[in-house]
Design a protein around this motif. Structure first.
Motif, short mmCIF file in Angstrom:
data_model
loop_
_atom_site.label_atom_id
_atom_site.label_comp_id
_atom_site.label_asym_id
_atom_site.label_seq_id
_atom_site.Cartn_x
_atom_site.Cartn_y
_atom_site.Cartn_z
N LYS A 96 0.80 -1.22 0.00
CA LYS A 96 0.00 0.00 0.00
C LYS A 96 0.84 1.27 0.00
CE LYS A 96 -3.57 2.36 2.74
NZ LYS A 96 -4.44 2.29 3.94
N ALA A 100 4.44 1.14 -2.96
CA ALA A 100 3.89 2.11 -3.91
C ALA A 100 4.83 3.29 -4.10
CB ALA A 100 2.52 2.59 -3.43
N ARG A 123 -2.26 3.05 -9.11
CA ARG A 123 -3.58 2.64 -8.64
C ARG A 123 -4.37 1.87 -9.69
NH1 ARG A 123 -5.44 8.08 -5.27
NH2 ARG A 123 -4.57 7.44 -3.25
N CYS A 129 -3.28 1.51 -3.13
CA CYS A 129 -2.01 2.21 -2.95
C CYS A 129 -2.23 3.62 -2.40
CB CYS A 129 -1.25 2.28 -4.27
SG CYS A 129 -0.56 0.69 -4.78
#
Length: 326
Positions: A96, A100, A123, A129
């Motif tokens: 996440k 990212a 995304r 993310c």
């Protein structure tokens, strides 16, 4: 539905969390050869035995973690993996924030795009993310720095590290360690400036405009000048000029005091003050750190181009011998 999340594009770049590593069949089908782990958790090395190369960046998912310093290395690792013809998986614990951020840094450098554009792109592969606020600010700084291959030699990065050190010292109720104070005039190569600040008593140059920190309504207004008239009218609401540490302040700032006063190095007149813990300007804005010159103790003077490019405190060149007796 895909078992692992592939970043859109013509390269085999994937993003995920720890659980992604257990999807052996999907990883093999994607031809994952390189894995970048961005987390501090203990890792079961058996999970990485099928891959050719494994890189670990040990950071926590917290706002004040420095992930920016790792961007050049993670970018190289990702690019090398893709250039080898394999696939690259970038993962953290949840897929996440940390992973990212690293994928976004790579996309920013590769395609010269903004953090917002990079996040939108990532995304599309993994909708959850969301880099933490600190990482987003680091990505923004990375973009402002034009995504260099060596961030540590970049003045903007060095200044950011210095401000982080100031904030850490403030949280501890202490002044920054002497060797960590950044004296800006020792690092800035562009010496151009619109005006300079002189001690009102002895006229010794103390700073030039490129070292001033804009705040509130403190932006100076350029006006017509004479030789002895200030070139810039003082801002009405601010009694201080806030600026970066300069080398003439070194004897005072390296004493380890959290606050004190600044004296002109030539006539020793009190020209300002500093407070590492911050202080409130007369315009009501809070400055941290606060290193200031009092407007009542200095003059703003626009000078010739040759004079402005001379570092503060250095003497002018002596007159030509043929002119000395004129």
């Amino acid at each position: 539905m895909a078992l692992i999340d592939r970043v859109p594009g013509d390269v085999n770049l994937y993003i995920g969390g720890m659980f992604t590593l257990r999807r052996r069949d999907a990883l093999q089908q994607a031809n994952i050869t390189h894995v970048l782990s961005v987390l501090r958790l203990p890792l079961d090395q058996n999970l990485f035995s099928p891959f050719k190369q494994h890189m670990v960046v040990e950071v926590d998912d917290v706002d004040d973690e420095n992930l920016l310093e790792h961007f050049p290395a993670t970018n190289r690792f990702i690019q090398n993996g893709l250039d080898s013809g394999g696939g690259v998986l970038v993962h953290c614990a949840m897929g996440k924030s940390r992973s990212a951020t690293c994928v976004m840094a790579y996309l920013m450098q590769k395609h010269n795009i903004s953090p917002a554009q990079a996040l939108s792109h990532v995304r599309q592969a993994r909708s959850i993310c969301e880099p933490n606020e600190g990482f987003m600010k680091q990505l923004e700084l990375y973009g402002q720095m034009q995504m260099p291959d060596n961030v540590e030699d970049t003045p903007a990065y060095q200044r950011w590290v210095y401000l982080r050190e100031v904030e850490l010292s403030r949280a501890c109720g202490q002044a920054p360690e002497a060797e960590k104070i950044r004296f800006e005039d020792e690092h800035v190569t562009d010496a151009s400036a619109d005006f300079e600040l002189r001690c009102r008593k002895c006229r010794r140059p103390l700073a030039t405009s490129q070292y001033l920190i804009s705040h509130g309504s403190a932006t100076p207004v350029i006006e017509e000048e004479t030789e002895e008239t200030p070139a810039v009218s003082p801002s009405r609401n601010c009694a201080h000029y806030f600026l970066d540490p300069l080398s003439w302040m070194r004897p005072e700032l390296e004493q380890g005091k959290t606050e004190g006063r600044l004296e002109c190095p030539k006539c020793h007149t009190n020209v300002g003050k500093y407070a590492w813990q911050g202080m409130q300007c007369s315009c009501s804005e809070w400055m941290l750190p606060a290193i200031s010159l009092a407007k009542g103790r200095v003059d703003e003077v626009r000078k010739s181009v040759a004079e402005i490019r001379r570092p503060p405190g250095t003497a002018a060149a002596p007159p030509h011998p043929s002119r000395q007796n004129l």
